[in-house]
Design an enzyme around this catalytic site. Structure first.
Site, PDB file in Angstrom:
ATOM      1  N   ASP A  16     -78.533 -57.110  25.906  1.00  0.00           N
ATOM      2  CA  ASP A  16     -79.397 -55.989  25.682  1.00  0.00           C
ATOM      3  C   ASP A  16     -78.603 -54.699  25.250  1.00  0.00           C
ATOM      4  O   ASP A  16     -77.737 -54.195  25.859  1.00  0.00           O
ATOM      5  CB  ASP A  16     -80.198 -55.699  26.993  1.00  0.00           C
ATOM      6  CG  ASP A  16     -81.291 -54.270  26.832  1.00  0.00           C
ATOM      7  OD1 ASP A  16     -82.192 -54.584  26.062  1.00  0.00           O
ATOM      8  OD2 ASP A  16     -80.978 -53.318  27.395  1.00  0.00           O
ATOM      9  N   GLU A  20     -81.853 -59.375  20.809  1.00  0.00           N
ATOM     10  CA  GLU A  20     -83.066 -59.109  20.268  1.00  0.00           C
ATOM     11  C   GLU A  20     -83.232 -58.862  19.013  1.00  0.00           C
ATOM     12  O   GLU A  20     -82.280 -58.381  18.385  1.00  0.00           O
ATOM     13  CB  GLU A  20     -83.485 -58.007  21.029  1.00  0.00           C
ATOM     14  CG  GLU A  20     -83.673 -57.688  22.718  1.00  0.00           C
ATOM     15  CD  GLU A  20     -84.000 -56.344  23.329  1.00  0.00           C
ATOM     16  OE1 GLU A  20     -85.122 -56.352  23.733  1.00  0.00           O
ATOM     17  OE2 GLU A  20     -83.000 -55.617  23.045  1.00  0.00           O
ATOM     18  N   CYS A  74     -90.377 -58.590  34.759  1.00  0.00           N
ATOM     19  CA  CYS A  74     -89.498 -58.767  35.892  1.00  0.00           C
ATOM     20  C   CYS A  74     -88.855 -60.000  36.071  1.00  0.00           C
ATOM     21  O   CYS A  74     -89.468 -61.212  35.620  1.00  0.00           O
ATOM     22  CB  CYS A  74     -90.306 -58.736  37.048  1.00  0.00           C
ATOM     23  SG  CYS A  74     -89.202 -59.139  38.756  1.00  0.00           S
ATOM     24  N   CYS A  84     -89.959 -62.661  39.157  1.00  0.00           N
ATOM     25  CA  CYS A  84     -91.409 -63.420  38.903  1.00  0.00           C
ATOM     26  C   CYS A  84     -92.083 -63.413  37.872  1.00  0.00           C
ATOM     27  O   CYS A  84     -92.874 -64.295  37.707  1.00  0.00           O
ATOM     28  CB  CYS A  84     -92.082 -62.502  40.211  1.00  0.00           C
ATOM     29  SG  CYS A  84     -92.451 -60.910  39.686  1.00  0.00           S
ATOM     30  N   CYS A 130     -89.584 -54.281  41.114  1.00  0.00           N
ATOM     31  CA  CYS A 130     -90.864 -54.861  41.102  1.00  0.00           C
ATOM     32  C   CYS A 130     -91.644 -54.786  42.383  1.00  0.00           C
ATOM     33  O   CYS A 130     -90.800 -55.149  43.514  1.00  0.00           O
ATOM     34  CB  CYS A 130     -90.235 -56.390  41.070  1.00  0.00           C
ATOM     35  SG  CYS A 130     -91.713 -57.392  40.668  1.00  0.00           S
ATOM     36  N   CYS A 149     -92.215 -58.839  43.766  1.00  0.00           N
ATOM     37  CA  CYS A 149     -91.305 -59.918  44.434  1.00  0.00           C
ATOM     38  C   CYS A 149     -90.202 -59.022  45.073  1.00  0.00           C
ATOM     39  O   CYS A 149     -89.370 -59.413  45.614  1.00  0.00           O
ATOM     40  CB  CYS A 149     -90.682 -60.799  43.604  1.00  0.00           C
ATOM     41  SG  CYS A 149     -89.849 -60.032  41.974  1.00  0.00           S
ATOM     42  N   ASP A 181     -81.788 -52.343  32.515  1.00  0.00           N
ATOM     43  CA  ASP A 181     -81.066 -52.982  31.172  1.00  0.00           C
ATOM     44  C   ASP A 181     -80.321 -54.275  31.481  1.00  0.00           C
ATOM     45  O   ASP A 181     -80.506 -55.061  30.692  1.00  0.00           O
ATOM     46  CB  ASP A 181     -79.756 -52.293  30.598  1.00  0.00           C
ATOM     47  CG  ASP A 181     -80.218 -50.898  29.868  1.00  0.00           C
ATOM     48  OD1 ASP A 181     -81.130 -50.808  29.598  1.00  0.00           O
ATOM     49  OD2 ASP A 181     -79.143 -49.756  30.083  1.00  0.00           O
TER      50      ASP A 181
END
Length: 374
Positions: A184, A268, A320, A323, A338, A341, A348
């Site tokens: 990323d 990406e 996330c 989850c 999150c 979860c 990142d």
């Protein structure tokens, strides 16, 4: 496999003068051909083809004796460049992009000429070009494969380089390893991978911005066409060149690290040109050089027998990893927390693991489909 070998060269004053003469003749042929195309379209509504313009080179050499010293294939390449510019213009018009019609070139805008099969001789570390002179090559690495074209280029800082475009270059396949990684890219940190490794962003342009600002103010105070303005312009060009070289060196090193450690790399599929339209982040995004980094990764992976796979960037930062639920957060929020979860980790790192997960799933799906077809 085709590969380009770029070398810095040293030349004497006579060779440099001849290079400038060739560049000036090539520029005049380019501008004349462009003018001919524009006038032809205004008169008949049709343009003239590259092949028809190349047939006129014989009469041009007869009417203008100074063009006889320039390699015929070099002048043909000039017209091919113009034809490529026209084709790119119409392609962008059809796709709805900003067209960008081919422009007339000034002395600073035309900086290279190309030779193909004839007109040169390579003797060790010396390149001899007919009617130009001798170039001493700084051979940082050996030339491999079959030479197809040679391009002599002048930079904005008046340095000279020679690029050899070669076919049948042997690949250097690395030992296959069973490791994958998702990367990323960002602004605060240049990149974070799914293994937790973080590479800091050096921000080379930001470091030199104060110096560049001062030099550019000095340039604005100089009279146009003066010697002092020309010297100041050269200083600014050298400062920009240093930033570019620093960035490329950094990106090469980071790309080599990932190519050496991992067999498959997931990145990406970013639309960087659209991202730079954000006036608050455009300078920082451009300073990072994500597009150049992805290009380096791709060609190095091809040469080393590795894989670089692009995945859709949609919601990689918001979803996330634990989850799969979407946790919306602004760019200023750097920690992923999150509420579903309870997973807490760097924003990142969460995105890098999502990229790895999405890329691995995509590759597995592709393998299953190939097995069904077989």
């Amino acid at each position: 496999m085709r590969k380009t070998f770029l070398y810095h060269v040293k030349i004497n004053n006579q060779t440099e003068t001849n290079c400038h003469k060739w560049l000036n003749i090539c520029r005049e042929v380019y501008n004349s051909a462009l003018s001919q195309r524009i006038n032809k379209f205004k008169e008949t509504g049709k343009t003239i083809s590259c092949y028809d313009q190349q047939k006129q080179l014989t009469s041009i050499k007869r009417d203008f004796p100074e063009t006889k010293k320039v390699n015929s294939q070099t002048l043909q390449d000039v017209l091919e460049r113009l034809d490529k510019g026209y084709k790119a213009f119409f392609r962008r018009v059809k796709s709805g992009e900003k067209p960008g019609f081919p422009r007339f070139k000034n002395r600073q805008g035309y900086n290279s000429f190309t030779l193909k099969q004839t007109g040169y001789k390579l003797d060790g570390r010396y390149l001899h070009i007919k009617n130009v002179g001798r170039f001493k090559l700084f051979l940082s690495r050996p030339i491999e494969g079959d030479i197809k074209t040679i391009t002599v280029r002048r930079t904005s800082t008046n340095k000279w380089f020679v690029a050899f475009s070669c076919d049948n270059v042997p690949t250097q396949i690395l030992t296959e390893i069973d490791k994958e990684v998702g990367i990323d890219v960002g602004i605060k940190s240049f990149c974070v991978d799914s293994e937790g490794e973080q590479t800091q962003n050096p921000k080379f342009f930001r470091q030199s911005e104060k110096l560049l600002r001062r030099k550019q103010r000095s340039l604005c105070r100089k009279k146009k066409g003066s010697v002092r303005r020309s010297k100041t312009r050269l200083l600014i060009a050298k400062a920009h060149e240093k930033v570019t070289n620093q960035r490329k060196d950094f990106l090469h090193k980071v790309a080599n690290q990932y190519i050496g450690k991992f067999q498959t790399i997931y990145i990406e599929d970013l639309k960087i040109r659209n991202m730079t339209k954000n006036r608050h982040l455009s300078k920082s995004i451009t300073d990072c050089g994500w597009g150049t980094f992805f290009n380096f990764l791709s060609y190095k992976a091809e040469n080393a027998g590795r894989k670089v796979i692009k995945v859709l960037p949609y919601n990689t930062s918001q979803r996330c990893f634990g989850c799969g639920e979407k946790v919306f957060k602004s760019l200023s929020v750097r920690i992923h927390n999150c509420p579903f979860c309870g997973l807490i980790l760097d924003r990142d790192l969460n995105a890098a693991r999502n990229i790895h997960q999405a890329g691995h799933a995509c590759q597995a799906l592709t393998s299953d489909m190939l097995e069904l077809v077989a």
